[in-house]
Design an enzyme around this catalytic site. Structure first.
Site, PDB file in Angstrom:
ATOM      1  N   ASP A  64       0.738  -1.111   0.031  1.00 12.59           N
ATOM      2  CA  ASP A  64      -0.043  -0.087  -0.060  1.00 12.59           C
ATOM      3  C   ASP A  64       1.119   1.176   0.056  1.00 12.59           C
ATOM      4  O   ASP A  64       1.962   1.099   0.326  1.00 12.59           O
ATOM      5  CB  ASP A  64      -0.816  -0.055   1.077  1.00 12.59           C
ATOM      6  CG  ASP A  64      -1.559   1.220   1.388  1.00 12.59           C
ATOM      7  OD1 ASP A  64      -2.365   1.677   0.406  1.00 12.59           O
ATOM      8  OD2 ASP A  64      -1.677   1.796   2.595  1.00 12.59           O
ATOM      9  N   ASP A 122      -1.332  -0.449   6.269  1.00 12.85           N
ATOM     10  CA  ASP A 122      -1.305  -0.141   7.448  1.00 12.85           C
ATOM     11  C   ASP A 122      -2.030  -1.012   8.480  1.00 12.85           C
ATOM     12  O   ASP A 122      -2.326  -0.307   9.471  1.00 12.85           O
ATOM     13  CB  ASP A 122      -1.873   1.364   7.304  1.00 12.85           C
ATOM     14  CG  ASP A 122      -3.274   1.548   6.736  1.00 12.85           C
ATOM     15  OD1 ASP A 122      -3.818   0.663   6.695  1.00 12.85           O
ATOM     16  OD2 ASP A 122      -3.505   2.644   6.371  1.00 12.85           O
ATOM     17  N   ASP A 137      -6.870  -1.783   4.970  1.00  8.73           N
ATOM     18  CA  ASP A 137      -6.328  -2.763   4.094  1.00  8.73           C
ATOM     19  C   ASP A 137      -6.610  -4.176   4.575  1.00  8.73           C
ATOM     20  O   ASP A 137      -6.106  -5.188   4.007  1.00  8.73           O
ATOM     21  CB  ASP A 137      -4.689  -2.973   3.802  1.00  8.73           C
ATOM     22  CG  ASP A 137      -4.430  -1.458   3.109  1.00  8.73           C
ATOM     23  OD1 ASP A 137      -5.215  -0.886   2.201  1.00  8.73           O
ATOM     24  OD2 ASP A 137      -3.594  -0.691   3.780  1.00  8.73           O
TER      25      ASP A 137
END
Length: 616
Positions: free
Chosen positions: A316, A509, A513
């Site tokens: 991410d 994180d 997610d």
């Protein structure tokens, strides 16, 4: 050395002295038998007891049974000294093994020595020490210099430096002040802190981490499961093999019963699988403990094993590769000085709580005099219009400039651009962007050096921002403008590209997610010094949010798996060779026990290396 180990050492020394005296005393007949039985009982009674107890519980085939059978068989054959020697050397090996395992467990305990003993609560003007379990949410606790923070909370008074090494592996202290969140397990290094508790002890960071590490052994790696199944079938097979070795040659070839029974007993001693049964779980236990020391929490040895097989790492962007904090990265004045441009923008945006507004005020760095600002109007999707010192200030995007008829020009940099106009004249623009973490580029390079085939970034940001970040970090590819469901779809596509044995790891994180973390083979979360969502969602948690820890985790994983494979090959190789030598009469009972004990000690010592992360 523990009390139990000291008792074992005393028994070993006592039996060794008695055994040595047997060669000096005039012993013969029944007296000789009873003497050696006494020596044997001093050193080996617990092995016989465990063998009998396990048989009574249906657990017949283990190392205690093998040792009992081999040594009692030696007594039946009249080889009294050999029976004592086998038991004596076996117990010496067990003592070494117990000591090595104990040291490893002590190291793990020291690494995770973050459980607080008490919390200080003010009652009647005095501090009272209470159990952390007794503290309720909303209570105010006092943490003095040198004390552990017992519960998660918010500082309401005081400032200090916190030692977070037990949680993150980071030696540099973390500065905190009133208004900052603090988590349990850190050590208050200097000032007095008053903290309002935000979570009960059972829900606190330290409690969750301890529970995670303590329960990591329940999720076993394939190698551990293999050894468990292997030992279950291996021991009965070698016992049957020993029986056949004792019976078939005398019956079919007319050999000596004593010779072949002795060889069968040697065969039993050599076949003891304790080196494998003990050293393999210990290797993974050490690897998980070593990772914890570095601020990397692994929820089970199966994830540690899978990490060593990773081929694709997907990231991410915001909060993982970047700091997730918007900052002013460039000020481009046009008709105004740089400092004046930043001042007018900060004042105009002073009544907004938008992240961009906060970043402008932070970059300005001076107290905001709200009396200088009037007629503030937020224009949705455009920006802000306000009067500052009587001047009409427009601060926003290009649409706002077009709306007010101001001639403006775009910026060559990537990021959020805030244009500023003063009384209808273009003053310049300010670029605000999320900054890349200092170790992110190095983390990507380290992963490629370790053989990671593909590094990919998934983000909901605009393509231009994603392209700049990917180029800056050296990522192989990126996908921009994605919603959470789109990220899952991209991960599905990437899963098709890995090899049959390869694994895909997703790094996020741990808050937004969760779907992708759960879909990947291995979910790695940036823990944010103990974020609940991160600890719950992922298989591996990086406690200090540093991407470089991913490469560290993989090094620890690969080192642990190397140790496991070394122990499997070494143990089976040596045992296979000595078993063949014993079967054909080229290995004595003493050689057999030396080989078994030696293999066990070396395997356990090798497994203990997994704790040393600096050598990973």
């Amino acid at each position: 050395m523990s009390r139990k180990q000291k008792k074992m050492l005393t028994r070993i020394l006592a039996s060794a002295v008695l055994f040595a005296l047997s060669f000096l005393l005039p012993l013969s007949g029944v007296l000789r038998l009873f003497y050696f039985i006494t020596v044997y009982a001093v050193v080996g009674w617990d092995v016989l007891w465990r063998a009998a107890r396990n048989i009574a519980h249906g657990q017949v085939f283990d190392e205690n049974f093998l040792m009992a059978l081999a040594t009692i068989g030696a007594f039946v054959l009249g080889e009294f000294p050999e029976a004592v020697e086998v038991m004596l050397f076996y117990q010496i090996g067990e003592l070494f093994q117990s000591y090595a395992v104990g040291k490893s467990r002590q190291s793990i305990t020291a690494l995770m020595d973050i459980r607080p003993d008490y919390a200080n609560i003010e009652r009647g003007g005095a501090l009272e020490q209470v159990d952390p379990d007794e503290v309720a949410v909303g209570d105010v606790i006092v943490i003095k210099a040198g004390e552990k923070i017992p519960l998660d909370g918010v500082i309401i008074e005081g400032s200090s430096s916190l030692d977070t090494a037990a949680l993150t592996g980071e030696s540099l202290p973390r500065e905190v002040a009133a208004g900052d969140d603090v988590i349990s397990g850190c050590i208050n290094q200097s000032g007095l802190l008053r903290v309002r508790v935000s979570k009960e002890f059972g829900e606190s960071t330290v409690s969750k981490i301890l529970d995670l590490v303590e329960n990591s052994s329940s999720k076993k790696a394939r190698a551990e499961n293999f050894i468990t199944k292997f030992a279950r079938y291996y021991t009965p097979v070698v016992v049957i093999g020993a029986v056949l070795l004792a019976l078939l040659p005398p019956l079919l070839l007319g050999g000596s019963w004593n010779t072949w029974i002795e060889r069968a007993l040697i065969f039993l001693v050599i076949s003891c699988p304790c080196a494998l049964v003990i050293s393999i779980p210990l290797s993974f236990f050490g690897g998980i403990g070593g990772a914890s020391k570095a601020g990397i929490l692994v929820k089970g040895s199966n994830y540690l094993e899978a990490l060593s097989e990773t081929e694709i790492v997907v990231f991410d962007k915001t909060g993982t590769l970047t700091k997730g904090v918007f900052q002013v990265t460039a000020v481009h004045p046009d008709t105004l000085p740089e400092s004046r441009l930043l001042e007018l923008a900060a004042l105009a945006e002073s009544f907004s709580d938008h992240p961009i507004s906060r970043s402008l005020r932070q970059a300005y760095g001076k107290p905001i005099d709200s009396s200088r600002v009037s007629d503030v109007e937020e224009l949705s999707g455009h920006g802000v219009q306000a009067r500052v010192d009587g001047l009409l200030i427009c601060a926003g995007n290009g649409k706002l400039m077009d709306r007010t008829g101001v001639q403006w020009h775009d910026c060559h940099l990537t990021g959020t651009v805030v244009h500023i106009a003063v009384d209808g004249c273009y003053g310049g623009h300010i670029v605000i962007s999320d900054t890349v973490k200092p170790d992110a580029a190095g983390a990507i390079a380290a992963l490629k050096q370790m053989g990671i085939r593909q590094t990919v970034m998934l983000t909901g940001d605009a393509r231009a921002v994603a392209e700049q970040t990917a180029g800056q970090l050296g990522l192989d590819s990126f996908h921009a403008g994605l919603l959470p469901a789109d990220k899952v779809a991209r991960v599905e596509e990437l899963l098709e590209q890995k090899s049959a044995k390869g694994k895909l790891a997703f790094v996020g994180d741990g808050i937004n997610d969760a779907p992708v973390l759960s879909r990947a083979d291995i979910g790695i979360a940036m823990g944010g010094l103990g974020s609940d969502a991160a600890i719950e969602a992922a298989d591996i948690v990086l406690m200090d949010d540093q991407p470089s820890k991913i490469a560290s985790a993989m090094r620890i994983s690969k080192k642990t798996l190397r140790i496991v494979k070394q122990n499997i090959v070494f143990s089976l190789g040596v045992k296979g060779l000595i078993l063949l030598l014993g079967a054909v009469g080229l290995a004595s009972m003493q050689a057999a026990i030396f080989a078994d004990v030696g293999v066990m000690i070396l395997a356990v010592l090798n497994a203990s290396r997994a704790l040393k992360t600096e050598a990973a």
